[in-house]
Design a protein around this motif. Structure first.
Motif, PDB file in Angstrom:
ATOM      1  N   ALA A 256      -5.142   3.650   6.133  1.00 32.32           N
ATOM      2  CA  ALA A 256      -6.534   4.106   6.077  1.00 32.32           C
ATOM      3  C   ALA A 256      -7.326   3.290   5.064  1.00 32.32           C
ATOM      4  O   ALA A 256      -8.496   2.948   5.293  1.00 32.32           O
ATOM      5  CB  ALA A 256      -6.581   5.587   5.725  1.00 32.32           C
ATOM      6  N   LEU A 257      -6.702   2.962   3.923  1.00 38.16           N
ATOM      7  CA  LEU A 257      -7.379   2.144   2.924  1.00 38.16           C
ATOM      8  C   LEU A 257      -7.649   0.737   3.464  1.00 38.16           C
ATOM      9  O   LEU A 257      -8.732   0.179   3.249  1.00 38.16           O
ATOM     10  CB  LEU A 257      -6.543   2.069   1.652  1.00 38.16           C
ATOM     11  N   ALA A 258      -6.676   0.166   4.158  1.00 39.47           N
ATOM     12  CA  ALA A 258      -6.881  -1.158   4.746  1.00 39.47           C
ATOM     13  C   ALA A 258      -8.074  -1.138   5.698  1.00 39.47           C
ATOM     14  O   ALA A 258      -8.912  -2.058   5.691  1.00 39.47           O
ATOM     15  CB  ALA A 258      -5.621  -1.603   5.482  1.00 39.47           C
ATOM     16  N   ASP A 259      -8.167  -0.085   6.482  1.00 37.92           N
ATOM     17  CA  ASP A 259      -9.286   0.054   7.410  1.00 37.92           C
ATOM     18  C   ASP A 259     -10.602   0.174   6.656  1.00 37.92           C
ATOM     19  O   ASP A 259     -11.605  -0.471   6.998  1.00 37.92           O
ATOM     20  CB  ASP A 259      -9.048   1.281   8.297  1.00 37.92           C
ATOM     21  N   ALA A 260     -10.614   0.976   5.590  1.00 37.23           N
ATOM     22  CA  ALA A 260     -11.840   1.172   4.811  1.00 37.23           C
ATOM     23  C   ALA A 260     -12.278  -0.114   4.120  1.00 37.23           C
ATOM     24  O   ALA A 260     -13.478  -0.323   3.882  1.00 37.23           O
ATOM     25  CB  ALA A 260     -11.613   2.272   3.769  1.00 37.23           C
ATOM     26  N   LEU A 261     -11.326  -1.000   3.831  1.00 39.30           N
ATOM     27  CA  LEU A 261     -11.649  -2.270   3.186  1.00 39.30           C
ATOM     28  C   LEU A 261     -11.998  -3.358   4.195  1.00 39.30           C
ATOM     29  O   LEU A 261     -12.240  -4.507   3.814  1.00 39.30           O
ATOM     30  CB  LEU A 261     -10.478  -2.725   2.312  1.00 39.30           C
ATOM     31  N   GLY A 262     -12.013  -2.989   5.467  1.00 36.86           N
ATOM     32  CA  GLY A 262     -12.412  -3.932   6.503  1.00 36.86           C
ATOM     33  C   GLY A 262     -11.328  -4.880   6.959  1.00 36.86           C
ATOM     34  O   GLY A 262     -11.616  -5.887   7.616  1.00 36.86           O
TER      35      GLY A 262
ATOM     36  N   ASN B  26      -8.064  -6.179   9.142  1.00 34.55           N
ATOM     37  CA  ASN B  26      -7.489  -6.005  10.473  1.00 34.55           C
ATOM     38  C   ASN B  26      -6.216  -5.177  10.348  1.00 34.55           C
ATOM     39  O   ASN B  26      -5.304  -5.530   9.596  1.00 34.55           O
ATOM     40  CB  ASN B  26      -7.176  -7.381  11.071  1.00 34.55           C
ATOM     41  N   ARG B  27      -6.179  -4.073  11.041  1.00 40.57           N
ATOM     42  CA  ARG B  27      -5.084  -3.118  10.863  1.00 40.57           C
ATOM     43  C   ARG B  27      -3.745  -3.695  11.307  1.00 40.57           C
ATOM     44  O   ARG B  27      -2.731  -3.521  10.638  1.00 40.57           O
ATOM     45  CB  ARG B  27      -5.394  -1.837  11.638  1.00 40.57           C
ATOM     46  N   GLU B  28      -3.730  -4.376  12.457  1.00 37.78           N
ATOM     47  CA  GLU B  28      -2.471  -4.906  12.963  1.00 37.78           C
ATOM     48  C   GLU B  28      -1.901  -5.975  12.041  1.00 37.78           C
ATOM     49  O   GLU B  28      -0.699  -5.988  11.747  1.00 37.78           O
ATOM     50  CB  GLU B  28      -2.671  -5.469  14.382  1.00 37.78           C
ATOM     51  N   ARG B  29      -2.777  -6.869  11.561  1.00 36.13           N
ATOM     52  CA  ARG B  29      -2.297  -7.921  10.671  1.00 36.13           C
ATOM     53  C   ARG B  29      -1.882  -7.346   9.314  1.00 36.13           C
ATOM     54  O   ARG B  29      -0.957  -7.837   8.672  1.00 36.13           O
ATOM     55  CB  ARG B  29      -3.371  -8.999  10.506  1.00 36.13           C
TER      56      ARG B  29
ATOM     57  N   ALA C  12       1.846  -7.716   7.721  1.00 32.27           N
ATOM     58  CA  ALA C  12       2.081  -8.258   6.385  1.00 32.27           C
ATOM     59  C   ALA C  12       2.864  -7.281   5.511  1.00 32.27           C
ATOM     60  O   ALA C  12       3.781  -7.684   4.776  1.00 32.27           O
ATOM     61  CB  ALA C  12       0.749  -8.608   5.721  1.00 32.27           C
ATOM     62  N   LEU C  13       2.510  -6.006   5.584  1.00 33.07           N
ATOM     63  CA  LEU C  13       3.185  -5.015   4.749  1.00 33.07           C
ATOM     64  C   LEU C  13       4.653  -4.862   5.117  1.00 33.07           C
ATOM     65  O   LEU C  13       5.520  -4.735   4.245  1.00 33.07           O
ATOM     66  CB  LEU C  13       2.471  -3.667   4.863  1.00 33.07           C
ATOM     67  N   THR C  14       4.937  -4.857   6.393  1.00 30.64           N
ATOM     68  CA  THR C  14       6.330  -4.655   6.820  1.00 30.64           C
ATOM     69  C   THR C  14       7.191  -5.879   6.564  1.00 30.64           C
ATOM     70  O   THR C  14       8.418  -5.796   6.645  1.00 30.64           O
ATOM     71  CB  THR C  14       6.395  -4.273   8.305  1.00 30.64           C
ATOM     72  N   ALA C  15       6.564  -6.996   6.231  1.00 23.32           N
ATOM     73  CA  ALA C  15       7.324  -8.211   5.922  1.00 23.32           C
ATOM     74  C   ALA C  15       7.626  -8.348   4.436  1.00 23.32           C
ATOM     75  O   ALA C  15       8.348  -9.266   4.035  1.00 23.32           O
ATOM     76  CB  ALA C  15       6.560  -9.453   6.395  1.00 23.32           C
ATOM     77  N   GLY C  16       7.109  -7.430   3.629  1.00 21.76           N
ATOM     78  CA  GLY C  16       7.264  -7.565   2.186  1.00 21.76           C
ATOM     79  C   GLY C  16       7.908  -6.376   1.527  1.00 21.76           C
ATOM     80  O   GLY C  16       8.492  -5.499   2.178  1.00 21.76           O
ATOM     81  N   ALA C  17       7.760  -6.324   0.215  1.00 20.11           N
ATOM     82  CA  ALA C  17       8.418  -5.292  -0.590  1.00 20.11           C
ATOM     83  C   ALA C  17       7.880  -3.898  -0.328  1.00 20.11           C
ATOM     84  O   ALA C  17       8.549  -2.905  -0.641  1.00 20.11           O
ATOM     85  CB  ALA C  17       8.270  -5.635  -2.075  1.00 20.11           C
ATOM     86  N   ALA C  18       6.678  -3.788   0.227  1.00 24.02           N
ATOM     87  CA  ALA C  18       6.089  -2.478   0.484  1.00 24.02           C
ATOM     88  C   ALA C  18       6.656  -1.819   1.738  1.00 24.02           C
ATOM     89  O   ALA C  18       6.336  -0.660   2.026  1.00 24.02           O
ATOM     90  CB  ALA C  18       4.569  -2.603   0.629  1.00 24.02           C
ATOM     91  N   ASN C  19       7.498  -2.511   2.457  1.00 27.42           N
ATOM     92  CA  ASN C  19       7.992  -1.970   3.719  1.00 27.42           C
ATOM     93  C   ASN C  19       8.923  -0.781   3.494  1.00 27.42           C
ATOM     94  O   ASN C  19       9.573  -0.654   2.465  1.00 27.42           O
ATOM     95  CB  ASN C  19       8.737  -3.051   4.494  1.00 27.42           C
ATOM     96  N   SER C  20       8.944   0.092   4.482  1.00 26.67           N
ATOM     97  CA  SER C  20       9.913   1.183   4.561  1.00 26.67           C
ATOM     98  C   SER C  20      10.162   1.444   6.033  1.00 26.67           C
ATOM     99  O   SER C  20       9.383   1.005   6.891  1.00 26.67           O
ATOM    100  CB  SER C  20       9.380   2.456   3.893  1.00 26.67           C
ATOM    101  N   PHE C  21      11.231   2.170   6.332  1.00 25.91           N
ATOM    102  CA  PHE C  21      11.493   2.501   7.735  1.00 25.91           C
ATOM    103  C   PHE C  21      10.308   3.255   8.327  1.00 25.91           C
ATOM    104  O   PHE C  21       9.877   2.982   9.457  1.00 25.91           O
ATOM    105  CB  PHE C  21      12.759   3.346   7.867  1.00 25.91           C
TER     106      PHE C  21
END
Length: 309
Positions: A191-197, A199-202, A206-215
């Motif tokens: 939701a924050l990514a969306d509010a910051l404008g 692209n949700r898919e990208r 990016a998040l799932t490729a890094g340390a922030a990822n979780s199942f």
């Protein structure tokens, strides 16, 4: 030796589990809905006219209920199953109900010559049909040995966490704390990514490729992006399930005199979602509690041109 299995309740999880077990065992199933019985028959499960008929002579009986009270009623209430169980049968509890009453129910079941195997599971209907469930188990060794062929047929990951009923529920409670928090956190992040404008898919990629990822981010994230679509995401786990499960978490934490503020905050989001009529939607729809409307266009902003290497 376990050869005859009964499955009481042929819903979204019960039917694929019964069908999976029918590949190896003789399985009888019961459901109050005639169409579910018909579907079960098509998948190799013998339909029973009643729950009592289904469990008669079964070595193992699989049940799924919402609460400990419902489990007690199913076994010992009017028309309960306990008097119809075969001597030495094991009742396999597959749902998350919390630790309350489990010990007392196991003791009462023992008076009827049967034993309780506490085996809450994780995974959706597809994984149930493929034998790809995560199951955590608490059971006495003899009961576990009898139930093990059934559990192994259903699980790709099977963890025996204790030697008494209630141990499985305890670990599943801890598991659901993390799952509920992770889903809520993923919703807030997207939701924050969306509010910051962004692209949700990208952003999700990016998040799932890094340390922030979780199942949960990888699993629920794509469905959260579908939450604003007209039909929403496919319902693989209802939002109101986490109302129940995080309620169990909160009760367990209070009983242990342990603060659980992050779990409590996540629980409030799911409760708000339920109050807003989202309870029957996929749990990823909790993003609509944080952000009721999508802000960026469906395609999102254009990506900037890449710089040369």
């Amino acid at each position: 030796m376990t050869s005859n299995v009964a499955v009481v309740g042929l819903g979204a999880m019960g039917l694929p589990m019964a069908a999976r077990l029918a590949e190896r065992f003789t399985v009888r199933g019961f459901d109050i809905a005639a169409d579910r019985l018909a579907l079960a028959a098509e998948r190799g499960v013998a339909p029973a006219a009643s729950a009592a008929e289904a469990v008669a002579g079964a070595d193992a009986v699989l049940v799924a209920v919402r609460t400990g009270e419902q489990l007690h009623g199913l076994l010992f209430g009017d028309g309960g199953l306990a008097p119809h169980l075969a001597p030495g049968a094991v009742v396999v509890l597959t749902s998350t109900v919390g630790t309350d009453r489990i010990g007392a129910i196991a003791a009462e079941l023992a008076e009827h010559g049967a034993r309780l195997v506490d085996a809450p599971l994780s995974g959706g209907p597809v994984r149930a049909g493929e034998g790809d469930l995560l199951i955590v188990v608490g059971a006495e060794p003899a009961a576990l040995a009898q139930a093990m062929p059934v559990l192994e047929q259903l699980a790709s990951t099977l963890s025996v966490v204790g030697d008494k009923p209630g141990d499985g529920q305890a670990l599943k409670t801890v598991n659901q704390l993390l799952c509920g928090v992770h889903i809520a956190a993923a919703a807030e992040a997207l939701a924050l990514a969306d509010a910051l404008g962004l692209n949700r898919e990208r952003t999700l990629e990016a998040l799932t490729a890094g340390a922030a990822n979780s199942f949960m981010l990888g699993n629920r994230g794509p469905r959260a992006l579908q939450a604003y679509d007209e039909d929403g995401a496919e319902v693989l786990s209802r939002l109101d399930i986490f109302v129940k499960d995080l309620g169990i978490v909160g009760a367990a934490a209070r009983g242990a005199h342990l603060a659980a503020p992050v779990a409590a905050a996540a629980e409030q989001l799911f409760l708000i979602g339920e109050a807003q009529g989202l309870g029957a939607l996929d749990d990823s729809a909790v993003i609509r509690v944080v952000a009721p409307e999508r802000r960026t266009p469906v395609d999102g902003p254009q990506a900037p041109p890449r710089s040369g290497a």
